[in-house]
Write an enzyme that holds these catalytic residues in place. Structure first.
Site, short mmCIF file in Angstrom:
data_model
loop_
_atom_site.label_atom_id
_atom_site.label_comp_id
_atom_site.label_asym_id
_atom_site.label_seq_id
_atom_site.Cartn_x
_atom_site.Cartn_y
_atom_site.Cartn_z
N HIS A 1 24.68 23.91 38.14
CA HIS A 1 23.50 23.62 38.94
C HIS A 1 22.31 24.28 38.22
CE1 HIS A 1 26.24 22.84 42.33
NE2 HIS A 1 26.71 24.08 42.25
N CYS B 1 28.40 29.36 45.39
CA CYS B 1 27.87 29.55 44.03
C CYS B 1 26.34 29.58 44.04
CB CYS B 1 28.39 28.46 43.11
SG CYS B 1 28.25 26.79 43.77
P1 NAD Z 1 39.93 23.40 44.92
O1 NAD Z 1 40.17 22.13 45.63
O2 NAD Z 1 39.69 23.39 43.46
O3 NAD Z 1 41.15 24.40 45.18
C1 NAD Z 1 41.69 24.62 46.46
C2 NAD Z 1 43.19 24.81 46.33
O4 NAD Z 1 43.75 25.13 47.60
C3 NAD Z 1 43.91 23.56 45.82
O5 NAD Z 1 44.84 23.96 44.82
C4 NAD Z 1 44.63 23.04 47.08
O6 NAD Z 1 45.84 22.35 46.76
C5 NAD Z 1 44.93 24.33 47.80
N1 NAD Z 1 45.18 24.20 49.25
C6 NAD Z 1 45.06 23.09 50.03
N2 NAD Z 1 45.41 23.40 51.31
C7 NAD Z 1 45.75 24.70 51.32
C8 NAD Z 1 46.20 25.59 52.34
N3 NAD Z 1 46.39 25.20 53.61
N4 NAD Z 1 46.46 26.88 52.00
C9 NAD Z 1 46.28 27.30 50.74
N5 NAD Z 1 45.87 26.49 49.74
C10 NAD Z 1 45.60 25.21 50.03
O7 NAD Z 1 38.73 24.10 45.69
P2 NAD Z 1 37.74 25.20 45.10
O8 NAD Z 1 36.64 24.51 44.38
O9 NAD Z 1 38.51 26.27 44.40
O10 NAD Z 1 37.09 25.75 46.45
C11 NAD Z 1 37.69 26.77 47.20
C12 NAD Z 1 36.61 27.44 48.04
O11 NAD Z 1 35.64 28.01 47.16
C13 NAD Z 1 35.84 26.52 48.97
O12 NAD Z 1 35.44 27.24 50.12
C14 NAD Z 1 34.61 26.16 48.16
O13 NAD Z 1 33.52 25.77 48.95
C15 NAD Z 1 34.35 27.49 47.47
N6 NAD Z 1 33.58 27.42 46.23
C16 NAD Z 1 33.80 26.42 45.33
C17 NAD Z 1 33.01 26.37 44.20
C18 NAD Z 1 33.16 25.27 43.19
O14 NAD Z 1 32.18 24.85 42.61
N7 NAD Z 1 34.36 24.77 42.93
C19 NAD Z 1 32.03 27.34 43.96
C20 NAD Z 1 31.89 28.40 44.87
C21 NAD Z 1 32.66 28.40 46.02
#
Ligand code: NAD
Length: 344
Positions: free
Chosen positions: A220, A141
């Protein structure tokens, strides 16, 4: 061509990307993969999304919850042209071999190291260089916000030096296992990883970044100081430059958006996505030019800013649009994001 898309990982980012795919005229959501039943799995079923078992997911657990399972991740991959991995950070890298086994192109998120994919991606930053790749990583992000602003500033004025202080939210609103705590935490990794990450989009970008974490869940904020090579005559030009670029939202002083609480209230009133703010948010009052030196603040809604980028990354991989501008316009129209309003 309608690209058949799988989403693996249906949390904060995955559920938003799935909803965004559904809205695109040239894409189709085949299904979403989840590890466990949850309210999010229930919403997926209620929306008519097919659920597949991800990771160590157990069919019996879903069935006990009354949630129908259409198959395993491997089944989902076989029916799809591409997978968007939105699993927790570092799990994407573990999932890579599964995608390779099914020979499917994949998009990863910013929690993975840059080496997980052939290239890092930002639509305004490097769409052209990413066309036809087999795997892309949509940068985080914060890096997405930096890359968008960097694309505007480097094209129009050239960047001599850029310093960014990132004031980071402690956690996402739905998070219960960490923060916000009553404190301000300096990030002692100096400079922070965001600068080098931005250089995966713009090699050689003269940027340094530092970060602190603060007790909030609402966005942020980046504090920017940029020395421009060819500065505009006045700050107003800079404001208009940002305003006439897609994925930037500017608040005028009379709107009285003092900070992130009002920005998120605006997003809730507007009702796009999950009441999201997918644009870089700038405050006109916070843009200033002094000689070569430009100053501006930008707000980054961590949960949604990468969503349109994932859609453009899919288009870049399949070369579905003549250029970045067409893909961005198509994505934003489908998502309901307003087109830029030059001179407003
Ligand atoms: P999150 O924890 O909200 O969601 C992740 C999901 O994946 C959960 O539902 C979890 O149960 C599931 N999961 C767990 N193990 C798994 C597997 N082996 N296979 C498939 N699914 C699985 O996380 P998020 O915030 O959505 O983050 C996901 C990615 O996006 C990360 O790389 C994070 O760094 C990136 N990201 C997050 C944000 C943020 O602020 N939330 C912003 C930009 C990028």
């Amino acid at each position: 061509m309608r690209v058949r898309v799988a989403v693996n990982g249906f949390g904060t980012i995955g559920k938003r990307v799935a909803d965004a795919v559904v809205r695109q005229p040239d894409m189709e959501l085949v299904g979403v993969a989840k590890t466990r039943p949850s309210f999010e799995a229930r919403r997926a079923v209620e929306k008519g999304y097919r659920l597949f078992l991800a990771g160590t997911g157990q069919r019996s657990e879903f069935e006990a919850a009354g949630l129908p399972v259409a198959g395993t991740l491997a089944d989902l991959l076989r029916e799809s042209d591409i997978v968007v991995d939105a699993a927790p950070e570092k799990v994407g890298a573990e999932n890579r071999k599964l995608y390779a086994e099914e020979r499917k192109p994949a998009i990863y998120q910013g929690g993975e190291k840059a080496g997980v994919a052939e290239a890092s991606f930002n639509a305004l930053g490097n769409y052209e260089a990413c066309r036809g790749k087999k795997s892309l990583r949509v940068v985080s992000c914060n890096t997405t916000g930096i890359a968008r602003a960097g694309a505007v500033l480097s094209a129009a004025y050239g960047i001599e030096q850029w310093e960014v202080t990132l004031v980071r939210r402690a956690s996402d609103p739905a998070e219960t296992k960490k923060g916000p705590i009553n404190g301000i935490l300096p990030t002692f990794h100096l400079p922070s990883h965001h600068g080098p990450d931005a250089q995966t989009i713009f090699p050689g970008l003269p940027i340094t970044t530092t970060a602190v974490v603060v007790p909030t869940t609402l966005m942020h904020v980046h504090v920017n100081h940029v020395r421009l090579q060819r500065p505009p005559r006045e700050g107003r030009e800079l404001i208009e430059r940002f305003r006439s670029t897609p994925r930037f939202h500017l608040f005028a002083p009379w709107e009285r958006a003092e900070g992130t609480p009002q920005v998120m209230e605006f997003a809730r009133d507007r009702g796009i996505g999950h009441n999201d703010m997918m644009e870089n948010v700038l405050w006109e009052e916070g843009v200033r030019l002094e000689g070569q030196d430009a100053y501006f603040f930008q707000g980054i809604h961590q949960e949604s800013i990468v969503v349109p980028e994932n859609i453009d990354a899919i288009r870049a991989i399949f070369d579905l649009a003549p250029d970045a501008a067409h893909s961005i316009a198509m994505t934003d129209r489908a998502l309901g994001l307003p087109a830029p309003r030059p001179g407003a």
